[in-house]
Motif scaffolding. Structure first.
Motif, PDB file in Angstrom:
ATOM      1  N   LEU A  51      59.381  40.495  65.637  1.00 25.21           N
ATOM      2  CA  LEU A  51      60.607  40.394  64.868  1.00 25.21           C
ATOM      3  C   LEU A  51      61.419  39.223  65.696  1.00 25.21           C
ATOM      4  CD1 LEU A  51      61.230  43.628  63.082  1.00 25.21           C
ATOM      5  CD2 LEU A  51      60.258  41.409  62.117  1.00 25.21           C
ATOM      6  N   SER A  52      61.322  38.777  66.904  1.00 26.29           N
ATOM      7  CA  SER A  52      62.293  38.314  67.591  1.00 26.29           C
ATOM      8  C   SER A  52      62.693  36.897  67.205  1.00 26.29           C
ATOM      9  CB  SER A  52      61.948  37.915  69.214  1.00 26.29           C
ATOM     10  OG  SER A  52      60.574  37.272  69.217  1.00 26.29           O
ATOM     11  N   PRO A  53      61.675  36.232  66.575  1.00 29.51           N
ATOM     12  CA  PRO A  53      62.379  34.773  65.844  1.00 29.51           C
ATOM     13  C   PRO A  53      63.283  35.384  64.889  1.00 29.51           C
ATOM     14  CG  PRO A  53      59.995  34.903  65.957  1.00 29.51           C
ATOM     15  CD  PRO A  53      60.392  36.264  66.295  1.00 29.51           C
ATOM     16  N   LYS A  54      63.188  36.499  63.886  1.00 24.02           N
ATOM     17  CA  LYS A  54      64.042  36.676  62.737  1.00 24.02           C
ATOM     18  C   LYS A  54      65.390  37.166  63.405  1.00 24.02           C
ATOM     19  CE  LYS A  54      60.474  37.595  59.486  1.00 24.02           C
ATOM     20  NZ  LYS A  54      59.774  38.380  58.467  1.00 24.02           N
ATOM     21  N   ILE A  55      65.272  38.083  64.431  1.00 23.81           N
ATOM     22  CA  ILE A  55      66.328  38.434  65.151  1.00 23.81           C
ATOM     23  C   ILE A  55      67.276  37.355  65.655  1.00 23.81           C
ATOM     24  CG2 ILE A  55      67.170  39.869  67.275  1.00 23.81           C
ATOM     25  CD1 ILE A  55      64.495  41.230  66.841  1.00 23.81           C
ATOM     26  N   MET A  56      66.588  36.523  66.441  1.00 22.08           N
ATOM     27  CA  MET A  56      67.377  35.307  66.845  1.00 22.08           C
ATOM     28  C   MET A  56      68.015  34.517  65.844  1.00 22.08           C
ATOM     29  SD  MET A  56      67.563  36.130  69.963  1.00 22.08           S
ATOM     30  CE  MET A  56      68.301  34.699  70.497  1.00 22.08           C
ATOM     31  N   LYS A 116      62.242  41.687  56.424  1.00 17.40           N
ATOM     32  CA  LYS A 116      63.150  40.864  56.255  1.00 17.40           C
ATOM     33  C   LYS A 116      64.557  41.553  56.715  1.00 17.40           C
ATOM     34  CE  LYS A 116      61.516  38.373  52.597  1.00 17.40           C
ATOM     35  NZ  LYS A 116      60.884  37.117  53.202  1.00 17.40           N
ATOM     36  N   ALA A 117      65.598  40.810  57.090  1.00 17.02           N
ATOM     37  CA  ALA A 117      66.713  41.252  57.897  1.00 17.02           C
ATOM     38  C   ALA A 117      67.731  41.250  56.599  1.00 17.02           C
ATOM     39  CB  ALA A 117      67.318  40.273  58.699  1.00 17.02           C
ATOM     40  N   SER A 118      68.192  42.637  56.346  1.00 20.05           N
ATOM     41  CA  SER A 118      68.928  42.757  55.054  1.00 20.05           C
ATOM     42  C   SER A 118      70.591  43.165  55.458  1.00 20.05           C
ATOM     43  CB  SER A 118      68.395  43.992  54.358  1.00 20.05           C
ATOM     44  OG  SER A 118      68.497  45.266  55.013  1.00 20.05           O
ATOM     45  N   ASN A 119      70.725  43.492  56.842  1.00 20.53           N
ATOM     46  CA  ASN A 119      72.238  43.716  57.095  1.00 20.53           C
ATOM     47  C   ASN A 119      72.604  43.577  58.607  1.00 20.53           C
ATOM     48  OD1 ASN A 119      74.787  44.728  56.962  1.00 20.53           O
ATOM     49  ND2 ASN A 119      74.018  46.795  56.572  1.00 20.53           N
ATOM     50  N   PHE A 120      73.612  43.078  58.882  1.00 24.10           N
ATOM     51  CA  PHE A 120      74.149  42.785  60.164  1.00 24.10           C
ATOM     52  C   PHE A 120      75.358  43.337  60.360  1.00 24.10           C
ATOM     53  CE2 PHE A 120      76.680  40.505  63.161  1.00 24.10           C
ATOM     54  CZ  PHE A 120      76.057  40.568  64.383  1.00 24.10           C
TER      55      PHE A 120
END
Length: 127
Positions: A51-56, A116-120
């Protein structure tokens, strides 16, 4: 994308070798519980790597380009021993170029296209 398979196979091989090697050193502990902890931690590391590309991408939207993330770990939303989790929170410490440090959480949900990233959200800011 073929390299992801190689990394996953390598991680599983290292885990199996480590588990067998550590079983003798920790023979007074229950091998089943100890093996489960090692496997869960290894799978967590592989998931964070994947998930590192999505995290970044999420972090670049919030902070720009000059950032470092450390101490990343997964917090399951629902108690479950099965991996991969359907929904989880990734928590880590983000350090910016001006030495400001934030503890952040990113919620991920499984979908047909992967996670999928849904909240930050920022939990705590330190100077």
């Amino acid at each position: 994308m073929w390299w992801r398979g190689i990394i996953l196979i390598w991680a599983i091989g290292v885990t199996c070798f480590t588990v067998m090697d550590c079983a003798e050193a920790y023979s007074e502990e229950s091998p089943t519980n100890y093996n489960a902890d090692i496997q869960r931690k290894s799978l967590e590391e592989v998931l964070i790597f994947e998930l590192s590309p999505k995290i970044m991408s999420v972090l670049r939207k919030e902070y720009g380009n000059n950032i470092l993330i450390g101490g990343a770990h997964i917090i399951p939303i629902r108690k479950s021993d099965s991996y991969p989790q359907q929904e989880f929170i990734l928590e880590g410490e983000v350090t910016t170029h001006d030495s400001t440090s934030d503890i952040v959480q990113i919620t991920f949900k499984a979908s047909t296209d992967g996670y999928k990233a849904s909240n930050f959200r920022v939990i705590r800011t330190q100077k």
